[in-house]
Design an enzyme around this catalytic site. Sequence first.
Site, short mmCIF file in Angstrom:
data_model
loop_
_atom_site.label_atom_id
_atom_site.label_comp_id
_atom_site.label_asym_id
_atom_site.label_seq_id
_atom_site.Cartn_x
_atom_site.Cartn_y
_atom_site.Cartn_z
CB THR A 207 -0.84 -0.05 1.29
OG1 THR A 207 -1.70 -1.17 1.19
CG2 THR A 207 -1.64 1.20 1.54
CB THR A 258 1.21 0.07 4.93
OG1 THR A 258 1.30 -1.12 4.16
CG2 THR A 258 2.54 0.36 5.60
N GLY A 261 -4.78 -5.20 7.28
CA GLY A 261 -5.86 -4.24 7.49
C GLY A 261 -6.87 -4.58 8.56
N1 ASP Z 1 -3.57 -2.34 4.71
C1 ASP Z 1 -3.86 -2.86 3.41
C2 ASP Z 1 -5.14 -3.68 3.48
O1 ASP Z 1 -5.30 -4.42 4.43
C3 ASP Z 1 -2.78 -3.72 2.86
C4 ASP Z 1 -1.40 -3.10 2.88
O2 ASP Z 1 -1.13 -2.19 3.64
O3 ASP Z 1 -0.57 -3.53 2.11
O4 ASP Z 1 -5.93 -3.62 2.58
#
Ligand code: ASP
Length: 340
Positions: A207, A258, A261
């Site tokens: 992300t 990030t 999630g």
């Molecule tokens: N936080 C993001 C999600 O769970 C994934 C990520 O940070 O790579 O959608």
Amino acid sequence: MFTKSVLSSVFALFIMLLSFIVWANNNESNTHAPIAIALHGGAGTLSPQQFTPELKAQYYAKLSEALEAGYRILQTGADGQEAVVAAIMILENSPLFNAGVGAVYTFDTEHELDASIMHGKTREAGAIAGVKHIKNPILAAQAVMNHSVHVMLSGDGAETFAEQFAIERVDNTHFNTERRLQSLHKAKARIKRQASLNYQHPEKFGTVGVVVLDQLGNLVAGTSTGGMTAKRFGRIGDSPIIGAGTFADNTSCAVSATGHGEYFIRYQVASDICKRISYQNISLAEAADIVINRVLVDAGGDGGVVAVDGQGNVAMPFNTTGMYRASIDANGVKTVAIFE
Ligand code: ASP
């Protein structure tokens, strides 16, 4: 007659002096108003062995490009949201990150994108979730913040809303990359082995997110993502959820997160960091460290954040082995890093 011309000269001089004072004042506040920016390109299980020198250089160059583009906008005195959006668009347009081009694949071999932005002055916010055709999801999130009475729009409705603002639409294949397709194949093989429909462990993070302090003292945060590899059933992560993946309030801090999630949603990570500053009167570094390295670790959640406060202090803690990140703090100190 003579008196009249003397008077008008004195008046002209007075106006010039006044203009000079106003100019000098503005100039002074421009020079001294602190600005800062921090960004991430995802956190996860990274090891130095997986980077060839060329690949590492590519990551460093793209992180720097986004960082400097955002910083230059802040130097002009523009509102922080302009810097956040510009920097995020650079990362969305790069295949290196899990946002825009390079977004991970869903279980059904598509891409569903989420993004959000929050302005700390008004606490206005905009988010979109599960969109498939918006080239730069952060632009749509910004349009929601600035032009909608709502905070979060999803799916087809979000796409129709974005159309009204002439936000560029693309075919879903625009986001394809071979590397993410391989990740999907691996994730599916693992799901099969585990014989579970509810496979949820993130295959890869990536992300992107940006936080800034602008010259007017505004804190702004934005985040954009493709979510998690092999996600199903319209799964939405923390990135578009205000308080979880993104939060900004001029009285405390701006945070973009990030990581896994589901944990960031359950622990309201982004707002928790800012609330600790307000309620416990602790520093940004301390608050961010407690939430990422204690609260989240105890809960079993992987990930990290970038955060900035009203003085331009920057914190970028993560509890994974690496996090793509870069910052320029209020003293002009620049950092670009992946590992500790
Ligand atoms: N936080 C993001 C999600 O769970 C994934 C990520 O940070 O790579 O959608």
